[in-house]
Design a protein around this motif. Structure first.
Motif, PDB file in Angstrom:
ATOM      1  N   CYS A 295       0.826  -1.209   0.000  1.00 20.03           N
ATOM      2  CA  CYS A 295       0.000   0.000   0.000  1.00 20.03           C
ATOM      3  C   CYS A 295       0.862   1.263   0.000  1.00 20.03           C
ATOM      4  O   CYS A 295       0.539   2.252  -0.694  1.00 20.03           O
ATOM      5  CB  CYS A 295      -0.939   0.003   1.196  1.00 20.03           C
ATOM      6  N   GLU A 299       0.886   4.090  -2.947  1.00 14.35           N
ATOM      7  CA  GLU A 299       0.607   5.495  -2.644  1.00 14.35           C
ATOM      8  C   GLU A 299       1.785   6.403  -2.987  1.00 14.35           C
ATOM      9  O   GLU A 299       1.736   7.604  -2.725  1.00 14.35           O
ATOM     10  CB  GLU A 299       0.254   5.655  -1.164  1.00 14.35           C
ATOM     11  N   THR A 445      -3.063  12.124   3.895  1.00  9.51           N
ATOM     12  CA  THR A 445      -2.229  10.941   3.655  1.00  9.51           C
ATOM     13  C   THR A 445      -2.726   9.753   4.459  1.00  9.51           C
ATOM     14  O   THR A 445      -2.832   8.637   3.952  1.00  9.51           O
ATOM     15  CB  THR A 445      -0.766  11.260   4.004  1.00  9.51           C
ATOM     16  N   LEU A 449      -4.173   6.319   2.767  1.00 11.27           N
ATOM     17  CA  LEU A 449      -3.491   5.054   3.046  1.00 11.27           C
ATOM     18  C   LEU A 449      -4.428   4.106   3.782  1.00 11.27           C
ATOM     19  O   LEU A 449      -4.420   2.892   3.531  1.00 11.27           O
ATOM     20  CB  LEU A 449      -2.228   5.310   3.860  1.00 11.27           C
ATOM     21  N   ARG A 452      -6.848   2.547   1.291  1.00 13.63           N
ATOM     22  CA  ARG A 452      -6.160   1.541   0.467  1.00 13.63           C
ATOM     23  C   ARG A 452      -5.857   0.288   1.273  1.00 13.63           C
ATOM     24  O   ARG A 452      -5.987  -0.834   0.783  1.00 13.63           O
ATOM     25  CB  ARG A 452      -4.876   2.121  -0.118  1.00 13.63           C
TER      26      ARG A 452
END
Length: 523
Positions: A295, A299, A445, A449, A452
């Motif tokens: 992940c 990203e 962020t 994250l 995801r």
């Protein structure tokens, strides 16, 4: 048990009682006490940071680890008071005094017979918000440089009682919280019935500290035991592995924190993910590490995961039931290059863990000061560090009662320049608690994250693959699960002893002889 911010605690109003530790000499400097026991490396670093911060003009940094649980029925106050005294007498680090006049930090326990509880009747608190605010204020008022380092009390109602306690990180780690809850609840039940509590032997953290010091006293920067760290530093370019995504933080600045809890998977999904991981040659925590690496790359991070993770040093002996800071922190790195699927990345994680565990006996703080002396006097990590922790609460002491007790662990830190993740599993699923710097970019962020990670873990649980389904195939397909892997137990049978470390890794086969058998999570 679940790890959650204190502001997510669901607690009913009631009458609040506090019990404060008292002992002759703690408030009377004229009464001398014997000194001589040397604190652990973790404690020495933590205390030095607090002392430096107190001496400077910068804003005071604070943190705490706390726990709460429920007792059904009308409270038997004498039984609870006896249970609380039993806890403090059983774990000497909770009644220890720390002092640093010159040289090493000393840590010496107050004698059991000298410890007493002083009742403070706080009175009724009428709303859940006011109770949460009161608890947070009580916990944040603890001072690393002052005795005692443990506070405890109860919210009493006619039909139930919420027991709460908090301690400074100086005397505990993340696994200490379920241990304390189990000790208090077990002792309370015994005293209420007129019995003496029966609990497994609890080793001494002070004894552990002496063993750790003796093993590493002669270590210097040329010691071959540091070769694993040196290799990691050469490839990483620094002692600390950076968090690879943008958090919008400025170099040298600390920020107020955001503390959040997110559910990632249900219990059924977590079981399915574990089965997929075992079929692919790994364990659940390895799958989580693999997923985090993938992940981060997706990203915008690198194709090699580099991070640090707390590793428990309790082992499966008497230290398994002890309160203290039984934690080492180790670096780990493995490839998550595009094109690799779960079996390949799990093999990389498995090999990385074997290398890590072969060198786990080197204390983090010792390596830090020997190999990165330029950072030795900093009050925090120098930049946003990539940190991963995992704990299976189902395998901690008292786990079978966690749901009935509504057991919760709470952590808090006032400031951060990065983000830390504490993944944890319980009977209701898989969760992650995060503490991070409060900036607009960090919020974006973390949210991206997190989305995801949840999607990736869900896909892995369903298919056993990181790869998306081919057009027309419907759900993504993973490897066929062998019959013997279906329904396999978690990282060890429930009730088979405490998880040791963020991912039960103290039982990892690569653990070398000579490593103390005697820290998770929080690190």
């Amino acid at each position: 048990m679940i790890q959650a911010p204190i502001d997510e605690l669901d607690v009913a109003p009631g009458h609040v009682l506090e019990w404060r530790l008292r002992a002759p000499g703690t408030d009377e400097p004229g009464i001398p006490r014997a000194r001589g026991a040397i604190a652990s490396y973790n404690q020495e670093k933590h205390y030095a940071v607090a002392k430096e911060a107190a001496a400077g003009s910068a804003e005071r940094f604070g943190s705490y680890v706390a726990g709460t649980f429920e007792i059904d029925g009308a409270l038997d106050r004498p039984a609870l008071e006896s249970a609380l005294l039993h806890l403090v007498r059983r774990h000497e680090v909770l009644r220890s005094e720390f002092e640093q006049l010159a040289g090493d930090l000393t840590c010496d326990p107050v004698e059991c017979d000298d410890i007493a509880l002083e009742l403070v009747d706080v009175g009724r608190v009428d709303t859940p918000d006011a109770l949460r605010s009161y608890l947070h204020g009580l916990f944040t008022a603890m001072d690393t440089l002052a005795w005692p380092l443990f506070v405890v009390g109860a919210v009493v109602r006619q039909e139930s009682t919420t027991v709460f306690f908090g301690y400074d990180h100086l005397v505990c780690d993340g696994l200490s919280t379920p241990i304390a809850i189990n000790d208090i609840a077990t002792a309370y039940a015994a005293y209420r019935e007129g019995r003496r509590p029966v609990l497994p032997e609890a080793g001494s953290y002070l004894a552990f500290s002496r063993e750790e010091r003796a093993r590493n006293r002669a270590m210097d920067a040329t010691d071959s035991r540091l070769d694993y760290w040196k290799g990691f530093m050469a490839r990483n370019g620094d002692f600390f592995p950076r968090f690879p995504l943008d958090l919008g933080v400025e170099q040298g600045r600390m920020y107020p924190t955001v503390n959040e809890l997110d559910k990632l998977l249900t219990a059924e999904q977590t079981d399915a993910l574990e089965t997929r991981c075992r079929a692919a040659g790994g364990r659940l925590f390895m799958g989580l590490l693999a997923a985090m690496g993938v992940c981060l790359r997706q990203e915008g991070g690198p194709g090699v995961y580099r991070g640090i993770m707390p590793i428990s040093e309790r082992g499966r002996g008497s230290y398994g039931n002890a309160i203290g800071w039984f934690v080492n922190t180790m670096p780990i790195e493995f490839s998550v290059e595009e094109g690799l699927d779960l079996p390949e990345i799990l093999a990389n994680v498995r090999n990385a863990m074997a290398a890590l565990m072969a060198h786990v006996d080197v204390p983090f703080v010792r390596a830090w000061h020997l190999l990165a002396p330029e950072y030795a006097t900093l009050l925090s990590w120098p930049f946003a560090v990539n940190f991963f922790s995992y704990l299976d609460f189902r395998r901690t002491p008292g786990a079978g009662n966690h749901l009935a007790w509504k057991a919760r662990k709470h952590i808090w830190a006032s400031h951060s320049n990065g983000i830390c993740y504490w993944f944890h599993r319980n009977d209701t699923g898989l969760y992650v608690c995060s503490v991070y710097a409060d900036t607009p970019q960090a919020r974006r962020t973390k949210a991206a994250l997190g989305r995801r990670m949840e999607q990736t873990l869900t896909t892995l649980a369903e298919s056993g693959s990181f790869r998306p389904a081919r057009t027309g195939d419907g759900a993504a397909r993973g490897p066929e699960i062998p019959a013997q892997a279906r329904g396999a137990a978690a990282d060890g049978p429930r009730g088979a002893g405490p998880v040791t470390g963020p991912a039960a890794v103290s039982g990892w086969p690569g653990r070398p002889a000579g490593v103390s058998s005697g820290r998770a999570g929080a690190s």
